[in-house]
Motif scaffolding. Structure first.
Motif, PDB file in Angstrom:
ATOM      1  N   LEU A  51      42.743  46.892  32.306  1.00  0.00           N
ATOM      2  CA  LEU A  51      41.480  46.310  32.740  1.00  0.00           C
ATOM      3  C   LEU A  51      40.941  47.004  33.984  1.00  0.00           C
ATOM      4  O   LEU A  51      39.736  47.281  34.087  1.00  0.00           O
ATOM      5  CB  LEU A  51      41.661  44.813  32.984  1.00  0.00           C
ATOM      6  CG  LEU A  51      41.776  43.986  31.696  1.00  0.00           C
ATOM      7  CD1 LEU A  51      42.458  42.652  31.962  1.00  0.00           C
ATOM      8  CD2 LEU A  51      40.401  43.772  31.085  1.00  0.00           C
ATOM      9  N   ARG A  52      41.823  47.314  34.928  1.00  0.00           N
ATOM     10  CA  ARG A  52      41.372  48.048  36.103  1.00  0.00           C
ATOM     11  C   ARG A  52      40.828  49.422  35.722  1.00  0.00           C
ATOM     12  O   ARG A  52      39.813  49.882  36.240  1.00  0.00           O
ATOM     13  CB  ARG A  52      42.513  48.169  37.116  1.00  0.00           C
ATOM     14  CG  ARG A  52      42.828  46.872  37.857  1.00  0.00           C
ATOM     15  CD  ARG A  52      43.732  47.126  39.048  1.00  0.00           C
ATOM     16  NE  ARG A  52      45.063  47.545  38.632  1.00  0.00           N
ATOM     17  CZ  ARG A  52      46.074  46.689  38.447  1.00  0.00           C
ATOM     18  NH1 ARG A  52      45.895  45.386  38.630  1.00  0.00           N
ATOM     19  NH2 ARG A  52      47.258  47.140  38.079  1.00  0.00           N
ATOM     20  N   LYS A  53      41.484  50.068  34.798  1.00  0.00           N
ATOM     21  CA  LYS A  53      41.034  51.383  34.334  1.00  0.00           C
ATOM     22  C   LYS A  53      39.673  51.282  33.650  1.00  0.00           C
ATOM     23  O   LYS A  53      38.811  52.161  33.809  1.00  0.00           O
ATOM     24  CB  LYS A  53      42.072  51.980  33.389  1.00  0.00           C
ATOM     25  CG  LYS A  53      41.715  53.384  32.912  1.00  0.00           C
ATOM     26  CD  LYS A  53      42.814  53.952  32.016  1.00  0.00           C
ATOM     27  CE  LYS A  53      42.451  55.343  31.522  1.00  0.00           C
ATOM     28  NZ  LYS A  53      43.526  55.909  30.656  1.00  0.00           N
ATOM     29  N   ALA A  54      39.452  50.220  32.884  1.00  0.00           N
ATOM     30  CA  ALA A  54      38.175  50.041  32.180  1.00  0.00           C
ATOM     31  C   ALA A  54      37.009  49.854  33.139  1.00  0.00           C
ATOM     32  O   ALA A  54      35.860  50.150  32.792  1.00  0.00           O
ATOM     33  CB  ALA A  54      38.270  48.849  31.230  1.00  0.00           C
ATOM     34  N   LEU A  55      37.297  49.367  34.349  1.00  0.00           N
ATOM     35  CA  LEU A  55      36.246  49.152  35.346  1.00  0.00           C
ATOM     36  C   LEU A  55      36.174  50.266  36.376  1.00  0.00           C
ATOM     37  O   LEU A  55      35.293  50.247  37.242  1.00  0.00           O
ATOM     38  CB  LEU A  55      36.481  47.818  36.062  1.00  0.00           C
ATOM     39  CG  LEU A  55      36.352  46.554  35.224  1.00  0.00           C
ATOM     40  CD1 LEU A  55      36.608  45.327  36.090  1.00  0.00           C
ATOM     41  CD2 LEU A  55      34.990  46.468  34.573  1.00  0.00           C
ATOM     42  N   GLY A  65      27.582  47.797  38.226  1.00  0.00           N
ATOM     43  CA  GLY A  65      28.705  46.938  38.562  1.00  0.00           C
ATOM     44  C   GLY A  65      29.075  46.074  37.380  1.00  0.00           C
ATOM     45  O   GLY A  65      28.378  46.061  36.359  1.00  0.00           O
ATOM     46  N   ALA A  66      30.178  45.350  37.510  1.00  0.00           N
ATOM     47  CA  ALA A  66      30.649  44.542  36.389  1.00  0.00           C
ATOM     48  C   ALA A  66      31.516  43.399  36.866  1.00  0.00           C
ATOM     49  O   ALA A  66      32.142  43.454  37.926  1.00  0.00           O
ATOM     50  CB  ALA A  66      31.446  45.407  35.405  1.00  0.00           C
ATOM     51  N   ALA A  81      33.757  44.934  39.889  1.00  0.00           N
ATOM     52  CA  ALA A  81      33.754  46.331  40.301  1.00  0.00           C
ATOM     53  C   ALA A  81      32.344  46.763  40.640  1.00  0.00           C
ATOM     54  O   ALA A  81      31.361  46.141  40.215  1.00  0.00           O
ATOM     55  CB  ALA A  81      34.322  47.223  39.192  1.00  0.00           C
ATOM     56  N   GLY A  82      32.233  47.846  41.413  1.00  0.00           N
ATOM     57  CA  GLY A  82      30.937  48.407  41.748  1.00  0.00           C
ATOM     58  C   GLY A  82      30.097  47.459  42.572  1.00  0.00           C
ATOM     59  O   GLY A  82      30.574  46.848  43.521  1.00  0.00           O
ATOM     60  N   TYR A 313      32.257  38.993  29.925  1.00  0.00           N
ATOM     61  CA  TYR A 313      31.908  40.088  30.822  1.00  0.00           C
ATOM     62  C   TYR A 313      30.413  40.079  31.097  1.00  0.00           C
ATOM     63  O   TYR A 313      29.620  39.533  30.318  1.00  0.00           O
ATOM     64  CB  TYR A 313      32.302  41.449  30.215  1.00  0.00           C
ATOM     65  CG  TYR A 313      31.499  41.818  28.990  1.00  0.00           C
ATOM     66  CD1 TYR A 313      30.256  42.461  29.104  1.00  0.00           C
ATOM     67  CD2 TYR A 313      31.962  41.518  27.708  1.00  0.00           C
ATOM     68  CE1 TYR A 313      29.516  42.786  27.986  1.00  0.00           C
ATOM     69  CE2 TYR A 313      31.231  41.831  26.586  1.00  0.00           C
ATOM     70  CZ  TYR A 313      30.015  42.467  26.723  1.00  0.00           C
ATOM     71  OH  TYR A 313      29.261  42.777  25.609  1.00  0.00           O
ATOM     72  N   SER A 314      30.019  40.681  32.201  1.00  0.00           N
ATOM     73  CA  SER A 314      28.612  40.926  32.494  1.00  0.00           C
ATOM     74  C   SER A 314      28.501  42.217  33.282  1.00  0.00           C
ATOM     75  O   SER A 314      29.235  42.416  34.253  1.00  0.00           O
ATOM     76  CB  SER A 314      27.991  39.764  33.276  1.00  0.00           C
ATOM     77  OG  SER A 314      26.592  39.961  33.410  1.00  0.00           O
ATOM     78  N   LEU A 315      27.631  43.096  32.836  1.00  0.00           N
ATOM     79  CA  LEU A 315      27.397  44.372  33.493  1.00  0.00           C
ATOM     80  C   LEU A 315      26.027  44.367  34.157  1.00  0.00           C
ATOM     81  O   LEU A 315      25.079  43.758  33.649  1.00  0.00           O
ATOM     82  CB  LEU A 315      27.436  45.527  32.485  1.00  0.00           C
ATOM     83  CG  LEU A 315      28.621  45.612  31.529  1.00  0.00           C
ATOM     84  CD1 LEU A 315      28.486  46.867  30.671  1.00  0.00           C
ATOM     85  CD2 LEU A 315      29.932  45.616  32.281  1.00  0.00           C
TER      86      LEU A 315
END
Length: 342
Positions: A51-55, A65-66, A81-82, A313-315
């Protein structure tokens, strides 16, 4: 992005996601965080490293961001993230995830005998569609097999005005022959709900779903005319709670609950009669849920049918590339459901 169900960029993104399957208060933007911020510890079989890698790498040219929330019997993980620097439970516009709420109300009315999957739009709402249109059923609206044409002529207005303008140009396909993701289907469902109940869509949604489940962060802003198709604001916990209650049977009777995972016999059908979309991961696992975009957010909720794993999720989208945005979503989904294939 406002009135986004009509916005070309949103339709492009939604169509791309749907074809491969698979936006309230704004989240403030600020300086980027260099790595995902983990809010809740991982537990169970959830893979925090994946999950950390995906973000990782946010913000970039396509996603600013996400926020990701993974829950279920399999474990839990929450991170941002972001430029997503608000709390993970901040409200955001959920766009077309609204459709799933509308479909739920419609299926409740089916269970009560006030609607039927075989009822036609022409019977329920005489004069709404041109006389030349073939009969379109409630089941076809729910599963996006109505054949209604893409709304390139649609203009803002009341729900009736949205529908009549949307069908004023172009040629529909024969109902029940093809899958064509189309928000006009859900506008028509909202109107049908109002017709058979004699109450507003907002009232029915509140009394049937939001109040019984205690969804305090889910609401329909009066100034968002995306309405029953894409107007809701919610947050991660409300979306998780709604989806879990829906699939467990807390909102539908057994017969209608079965429709959540029943797709029509139409080539390429990936939307059920409950409005859920199926998404096959590269691992082969099939998950079910809904995506949506509105006001700069691209969001979604997906789950395994047994609720062992639920992803919200939300981006924060830049709107520059639907393909790159989709690639990020697919990476998040793959990470969220890693290990759930057993």
């Amino acid at each position: 992005m406002t009135n986004s169900w009509m916005n070309k960029a949103r339709w492009t993104t939604a169509a791309a996601v749907a074809a491969l399957v698979v936006a309230g208060a704004a989240v403030p933007a600020s300086a980027a965080t260099p790595t995902p911020s983990v809010v809740a510890p991982a537990a169970g079989r959830v893979d925090p490293a994946a999950l950390r890698k995906a973000l990782a790498g946010l913000p970039d040219d396509y996603v600013r961001g996400a926020m990701v929330k993974v829950t279920g019997r399999d474990g839990r993980w929450t991170g941002t993230a972001g430029e997503w620097t608000a709390p993970t439970e901040a409200e955001f516009a959920i766009g077309s995830v609204t459709k799933l709420f509308t479909s739920t109300v419609a299926l409740q009315l089916v269970g009560e005998g006030r609607l039927s999957l075989d009822d036609t739009v022409q019977e329920l709402l005489p004069g709404l569609l041109p006389d030349s249109f073939a009969p379109i059923t409630v089941g076809q609206l729910l599963s996006h097999t109505s054949g209604l044409q893409k709304p390139r002529c649609a203009r803002p207005g009341t729900p009736v005005e949205v529908v009549t303008s949307a069908v004023s140009c172009g040629t529909p396909a024969a109902p029940g022959t093809t899958v064509q993701y189309n928000g006009i289907n859900t506008f028509v469902l909202g109107l049908a709900i109002e017709k058979v109940t004699g109450r507003t869509y907002a009232e029915e949604l509140h009394d049937r779903v939001l109040r019984p489940l205690g969804l305090r962060h889910t609401r329909l802003p009066a100034d968002d005319w995306a309405w029953a198709e894409g107007g809701l604001v919610s947050n991660a916990s409300d979306l998780r709670h709604f989806t879990t209650a829906l699939i467990r049977g807390g909102l539908l009777r057994p017969a209608e609950r079965r429709l959540l995972f029943t797709t029509p016999s139409v080539p390429g059908a990936n939307f059920s009669y409950g409005g859920l979309m199926s998404f096959r991961l590269d691992s082969g696992l099939v998950v079910w849920g809904k995506t949506g975009s509105n006001k700069g957010y691209t969001s979604g909720v997906f789950t395994t049918p047994d609720l062992d794993r639920v992803l919200v999720y939300s981006l924060l989208s830049t709107g520059k590339s639907a393909d790159e945005e989709l690639a990020r979503i697919k990476g998040i989904a793959a990470a969220a459901f890693r290990g759930a294939e057993r």
